[in-house]
Design a protein around this motif. Structure first.
Motif, PDB file in Angstrom:
ATOM      1  N   GLY A 157      46.695  42.236  35.681  1.00 46.46           N
ATOM      2  CA  GLY A 157      45.576  41.774  36.485  1.00 46.46           C
ATOM      3  C   GLY A 157      45.680  42.235  37.929  1.00 46.46           C
ATOM      4  O   GLY A 157      44.680  42.629  38.553  1.00 46.46           O
ATOM      5  N   LYS A 158      46.892  42.217  38.479  1.00 39.99           N
ATOM      6  CA  LYS A 158      47.086  42.652  39.860  1.00 39.99           C
ATOM      7  C   LYS A 158      46.874  44.152  40.003  1.00 39.99           C
ATOM      8  O   LYS A 158      46.348  44.621  41.021  1.00 39.99           O
ATOM      9  CB  LYS A 158      48.482  42.246  40.340  1.00 39.99           C
ATOM     10  CG  LYS A 158      48.632  40.735  40.510  1.00 39.99           C
ATOM     11  CD  LYS A 158      50.044  40.354  40.943  1.00 39.99           C
ATOM     12  CE  LYS A 158      50.167  38.846  41.126  1.00 39.99           C
ATOM     13  NZ  LYS A 158      51.546  38.446  41.501  1.00 39.99           N
ATOM     14  N   ILE A 159      47.278  44.920  38.993  1.00 44.95           N
ATOM     15  CA  ILE A 159      47.031  46.364  39.018  1.00 44.95           C
ATOM     16  C   ILE A 159      45.530  46.644  39.003  1.00 44.95           C
ATOM     17  O   ILE A 159      45.020  47.479  39.758  1.00 44.95           O
ATOM     18  CB  ILE A 159      47.737  47.042  37.835  1.00 44.95           C
ATOM     19  CG1 ILE A 159      49.256  47.034  38.056  1.00 44.95           C
ATOM     20  CG2 ILE A 159      47.233  48.471  37.639  1.00 44.95           C
ATOM     21  CD1 ILE A 159      50.055  47.523  36.865  1.00 44.95           C
ATOM     22  N   LEU A 160      44.799  45.933  38.159  1.00 42.89           N
ATOM     23  CA  LEU A 160      43.341  46.108  38.123  1.00 42.89           C
ATOM     24  C   LEU A 160      42.706  45.685  39.439  1.00 42.89           C
ATOM     25  O   LEU A 160      41.737  46.300  39.902  1.00 42.89           O
ATOM     26  CB  LEU A 160      42.753  45.324  36.949  1.00 42.89           C
ATOM     27  CG  LEU A 160      43.167  45.795  35.552  1.00 42.89           C
ATOM     28  CD1 LEU A 160      42.584  44.891  34.480  1.00 42.89           C
ATOM     29  CD2 LEU A 160      42.742  47.239  35.311  1.00 42.89           C
ATOM     30  N   ASP A 161      43.250  44.642  40.071  1.00 44.36           N
ATOM     31  CA  ASP A 161      42.755  44.226  41.386  1.00 44.36           C
ATOM     32  C   ASP A 161      42.966  45.322  42.427  1.00 44.36           C
ATOM     33  O   ASP A 161      42.113  45.542  43.298  1.00 44.36           O
ATOM     34  CB  ASP A 161      43.457  42.939  41.842  1.00 44.36           C
ATOM     35  CG  ASP A 161      42.978  41.708  41.089  1.00 44.36           C
ATOM     36  OD1 ASP A 161      41.903  41.773  40.453  1.00 44.36           O
ATOM     37  OD2 ASP A 161      43.691  40.677  41.129  1.00 44.36           O
ATOM     38  N   VAL A 162      44.118  46.002  42.341  1.00 45.89           N
ATOM     39  CA  VAL A 162      44.397  47.102  43.268  1.00 45.89           C
ATOM     40  C   VAL A 162      43.340  48.194  43.123  1.00 45.89           C
ATOM     41  O   VAL A 162      42.806  48.707  44.116  1.00 45.89           O
ATOM     42  CB  VAL A 162      45.808  47.668  43.012  1.00 45.89           C
ATOM     43  CG1 VAL A 162      45.991  49.017  43.695  1.00 45.89           C
ATOM     44  CG2 VAL A 162      46.868  46.695  43.502  1.00 45.89           C
ATOM     45  N   LEU A 163      43.021  48.543  41.903  1.00 41.62           N
ATOM     46  CA  LEU A 163      42.017  49.581  41.677  1.00 41.62           C
ATOM     47  C   LEU A 163      40.633  49.112  42.118  1.00 41.62           C
ATOM     48  O   LEU A 163      39.867  49.861  42.731  1.00 41.62           O
ATOM     49  CB  LEU A 163      41.994  49.972  40.198  1.00 41.62           C
ATOM     50  CG  LEU A 163      43.290  50.556  39.645  1.00 41.62           C
ATOM     51  CD1 LEU A 163      43.160  50.831  38.155  1.00 41.62           C
ATOM     52  CD2 LEU A 163      43.673  51.832  40.377  1.00 41.62           C
ATOM     53  N   ARG A 164      40.338  47.858  41.817  1.00 43.14           N
ATOM     54  CA  ARG A 164      39.029  47.311  42.183  1.00 43.14           C
ATOM     55  C   ARG A 164      38.852  47.274  43.700  1.00 43.14           C
ATOM     56  O   ARG A 164      37.776  47.593  44.227  1.00 43.14           O
ATOM     57  CB  ARG A 164      38.876  45.914  41.584  1.00 43.14           C
ATOM     58  CG  ARG A 164      37.485  45.312  41.709  1.00 43.14           C
ATOM     59  CD  ARG A 164      37.415  43.975  41.010  1.00 43.14           C
ATOM     60  NE  ARG A 164      37.654  44.081  39.575  1.00 43.14           N
ATOM     61  CZ  ARG A 164      38.736  43.614  38.955  1.00 43.14           C
ATOM     62  NH1 ARG A 164      39.687  43.004  39.649  1.00 43.14           N
ATOM     63  NH2 ARG A 164      38.858  43.738  37.654  1.00 43.14           N
ATOM     64  N   ALA A 165      39.908  46.909  44.410  1.00 42.65           N
ATOM     65  CA  ALA A 165      39.831  46.813  45.865  1.00 42.65           C
ATOM     66  C   ALA A 165      39.611  48.176  46.514  1.00 42.65           C
ATOM     67  O   ALA A 165      39.137  48.252  47.646  1.00 42.65           O
ATOM     68  CB  ALA A 165      41.111  46.182  46.413  1.00 42.65           C
ATOM     69  N   ARG A 166      39.938  49.237  45.793  1.00 41.25           N
ATOM     70  CA  ARG A 166      39.758  50.578  46.330  1.00 41.25           C
ATOM     71  C   ARG A 166      38.530  51.264  45.751  1.00 41.25           C
ATOM     72  O   ARG A 166      38.380  52.482  45.823  1.00 41.25           O
ATOM     73  CB  ARG A 166      41.025  51.407  46.096  1.00 41.25           C
ATOM     74  CG  ARG A 166      42.139  50.976  47.049  1.00 41.25           C
ATOM     75  CD  ARG A 166      43.512  51.216  46.497  1.00 41.25           C
ATOM     76  NE  ARG A 166      44.545  50.707  47.425  1.00 41.25           N
ATOM     77  CZ  ARG A 166      44.889  49.424  47.520  1.00 41.25           C
ATOM     78  NH1 ARG A 166      44.297  48.523  46.739  1.00 41.25           N
ATOM     79  NH2 ARG A 166      45.814  49.038  48.378  1.00 41.25           N
TER      80      ARG A 166
END
Length: 311
Positions: free
Chosen positions: A190-199
């Motif tokens: 989930g945190k990895i997907l958040d990283v991508l989403r934030a960018r």
């Protein structure tokens, strides 16, 4: 198990065709990998792995511009021969390793520096669900907070107390620890997907979540994997998420195969299909369209075994 399963994912070939089925081998250089195909189409290719059998010595990093070890128990810079030895001799260290947090750090660093003028193919291998089952707090008690016994998830394969005649309560605790590892890994994912989403990369990105294998908990009198071809080992999740392109919540009941992933992703990228591939593009199934029924072959050739099954 990990090595041939990833070779199947990366080549679209069954184990007996790609040939990377046992320790000490390397993927044949004449085989074109998914990363090589996408790199030829102009994609930036990056991969991050937490387990020893993804090390570059086995050839699974072919085609990746970035191929980063996230292991902490085995050094990053071992040579080929050393790594082949270490993958077996020190595999206990890797089984006790906790790699998810480092994987998150490395992917975050990559996301901040990746080329912005090219499409990307990102591969992330999350290892912690693999035995040993030693999730960090609070996941170690999340699914079995009342357990007071002596069984732990450490040394799962070597511990003689973990056997088919063990107390059912202790076995339930082991499975709860496995669930805890899954939940811990889900948090990292989930945190990895958040990283991508934030960018700003999530809205036009196809995200695929799958696994290389499952684990046996004595459903057929055995434990672990790399021994049988029963459902508990070979039936793994496959989740596809692509905003605006795939219907949300659609469940596909047709059997699909690990070898189908490469032709599917090449189709999405409008890349040239390779005649070598034995899989097929299964995107129509995810789009609620029908495809003809397709058989699945299952193989296990490690450690002198020669098992096959046909579904």
């Amino acid at each position: 198990w990990t090595l041939p399963a990833h070779a199947a994912l990366f080549t679209g070939l069954y184990d007996s065709s790609h040939g990377l089925v046992d320790y000490g081998q390397r993927l044949a250089p004449e085989l074109t990998t998914l990363a090589e195909s996408l790199a030829a189409e102009g994609y930036h290719t990056a991969g991050f792995f937490g387990g020893p059998y993804l090390h570059d010595t086995f050839g699974l990093g072919d085609g990746f511009e970035v191929w980063q070890s996230c292991m902490t128990a085995i050094p990053d810079d071992l040579g080929d021969a050393e790594m082949r030895d270490e993958s077996r001799a020190r595999k206990g260290l890797s089984h006790r390793d906790v790699t998810g947090p480092r994987t998150l750090e490395e992917v975050t660093r990559w996301a901040e520096t990746r080329p912005k003028d090219r499409p990307f193919f990102l591969f992330v291998h999350l290892w912690d669900v693999h035995y040993d089952f030693i999730p960090p707090p609070p996941y170690d008690r999340l699914f079995d907070p009342d357990y007071r016994g002596s069984i732990s998830g450490a040394g799962f394969m070597e511990n003689p107390a973990v056997n088919r005649k063990m107390d059912p309560r202790d076995l339930a605790h082991l499975i709860a620890l496995y669930d805890g590892e899954i939940r811990f890994t889900d948090e990292i994912l989930g945190k990895i997907l958040d990283v991508l989403r934030a960018r700003g990369t999530q809205d036009d990105t196809l995200t695929v979540i799958t696994a290389d294998h499952g684990e046996e908990f004595f459903e057929h009198n055995g434990k672990g994997h790399q021994k049988t071809l029963f459902d508990e080992v070979v039936r793994v999740p496959l989740v596809l998420h692509w905003p605006g392109q795939l219907p949300a919540g659609h469940v596909v009941s047709d059997p699909v195969r690990s070898i189908d992933l490469m032709p599917t992703l090449l189709g999405v990228a409008r890349a040239s299909k390779l005649p070598q591939m034995q899989g097929r593009d299964i995107l129509p199934l995810a789009q609620r369209s029908a495809l003809p029924p397709q058989s699945a072959m299952l193989e296990l050739h490690a450690d002198g075994q020669d098992q096959r099954a046909l579904r």
